[in-house]
Design an enzyme around this catalytic site. Structure first.
Site, mmCIF file in Angstrom:
data_model
loop_
_atom_site.group_PDB
_atom_site.id
_atom_site.type_symbol
_atom_site.label_atom_id
_atom_site.label_comp_id
_atom_site.label_asym_id
_atom_site.label_seq_id
_atom_site.Cartn_x
_atom_site.Cartn_y
_atom_site.Cartn_z
ATOM 1 N N ASN A 71 0.882 -1.292 0.230
ATOM 2 C CA ASN A 71 0.066 -0.102 -0.173
ATOM 3 C C ASN A 71 0.816 1.336 0.132
ATOM 4 O OD1 ASN A 71 1.161 0.109 2.576
ATOM 5 N ND2 ASN A 71 -0.995 0.229 3.673
ATOM 6 N N THR A 98 4.781 2.561 4.130
ATOM 7 C CA THR A 98 6.279 2.713 4.380
ATOM 8 C C THR A 98 7.005 2.099 3.051
ATOM 9 O OG1 THR A 98 6.324 0.604 5.487
ATOM 10 C CG2 THR A 98 5.945 2.514 6.756
ATOM 11 N N VAL A 143 -3.359 -4.675 2.380
ATOM 12 C CA VAL A 143 -3.759 -6.143 2.595
ATOM 13 C C VAL A 143 -4.602 -6.351 3.861
ATOM 14 C CG1 VAL A 143 -1.953 -7.070 1.263
ATOM 15 C CG2 VAL A 143 -1.369 -6.667 3.615
ATOM 16 N N TYR A 201 2.494 -3.884 18.407
ATOM 17 C CA TYR A 201 3.452 -4.394 17.384
ATOM 18 C C TYR A 201 3.830 -6.095 17.743
ATOM 19 C CZ TYR A 201 8.136 -5.035 14.986
ATOM 20 O OH TYR A 201 9.324 -5.410 14.087
ATOM 21 N N ARG A 221 15.392 3.449 13.354
ATOM 22 C CA ARG A 221 16.404 2.356 13.857
ATOM 23 C C ARG A 221 17.778 2.781 14.052
ATOM 24 N NH1 ARG A 221 14.571 -2.579 14.212
ATOM 25 N NH2 ARG A 221 12.307 -2.842 13.723
#
Ligand code: UDP
Length: 254
Positions: free
Chosen positions: A35, A38, A60, A87, A128
């Site tokens: 989609n 990200t 999805v 998450y 990160r």
């Protein structure tokens, strides 16, 4: 005989796009679904001319039917936004439901537990440590170490990761398998390593440790070694050398 066919969700993301390439290299047709929340078209645009590759822009979490035979489904659809608990639970739930489909419906399934991975196409600003440290070092900014930096991580180069996932896919192992690099380093040492590696003048700055930040993260890859005959080939240093040009380019445009 027609090629096998794989559907890869999240296929325009960092790992997903490398998985698309791995499948194509192995003679498997790819339907990539993303989609683009990200993920990015930039990660897969080089595959658009390939007759064995197609892309569907779709979220999805909504139903989708892919017409024709599908031999493999690689589902990289975790939602990285939101509190960590959601998450983590989402990952546990995904494993539980995958095993339920395997046991009760006889679906052939594989579960890969992916550990920290890096390489080209990684988003610089995804929060990160590795891309943050490299981009800060390249720009001469302070390196933001969270806590005292004594927590450990182990970083796997992306080609090793997709190789491990491919081997798992081709195996008959339905139990979860860890894929990652067991070479462990503290975050503080890693920050210093990145400064040395890039020849930067950046200094380390110590910020608050996020809530629930794991103290140690190092995969036990015994199962991958025994069942898949897999272990990482690219050391952290070799991986940094391979990925440096990508990170330099990305830092320039960020
Ligand atoms: N971290 C850090 N500075 C940053 C980003 C992350 O010190 O700018 C720390 C983070 O607190 C964690 C480690 O680096 O202890 C690895 O974080 P990352 O988000 O890369 O991976 P994960 O926590 O999911 O293993």
């Amino acid at each position: 005989m027609s090629n096998k066919r794989a559907v890869i969700t999240g296929g325009a993301g960092f790992l997903g796009s490398h998985l698309c390439e791995k499948m194509l290299e192995n003679g498997i047709d790819v339907v990539c679904i993303d989609n683009l929340l990200t993920g990015s078209v930039d990660n897969i645009s080089h595959l658009f001319g390939n007759d064995h590759f197609s892309f569907i822009k779709h979220d999805v979490t909504n139903f989708i039917h892919v017409p024709g035979n599908v031999d493999y489904v690689l589902h990289c659809n975790v939602n990285p936004i939101g509190p960590r608990g959601v998450y983590d639970e989402a990952k546990r739930f995904a494993e539980a439901i995958t095993m339920a489909y395997h046991r009760f419906h006889g679906v052939e399934t594989r579960i890969v537990r992916i550990f920290n991975t890096f390489g080209p196409r990684m988003r610089l600003n995804d929060g990160r440590a590795l891309p943050a440290f490299i981009s800060q070092a390249l720009k001469g900014e302070d390196i933001t170490v969270f806590g005292d930096g004594s927590q450990t991580r182990s970083f796997c180069y992306v080609s090793d990761l997709v190789d491990g996932i491919f081997k798992l896919l081709m195996s008959d192992t339905s139990d979860p398998v860890n894929i990652g690099n067991p070479e462990e380093i503290t975050i503080r040492e890693f920050a210093e390593e990145v400064v040395r590696f890039t020849g930067s003048k950046s200094k380390l700055t110590f910020l608050d440790l996020p809530v629930d930040d794991p103290k140690v993260r190092q995969p036990d890859i015994t199962r991958a070694k025994n069942l898949l005959n897999w272990e990482p080939k690219v050391s952290r240093n070799e991986g940094l050398i391979k990925a440096l040009d990508y990170f330099k380019g990305a830092a320039l445009h960020s």
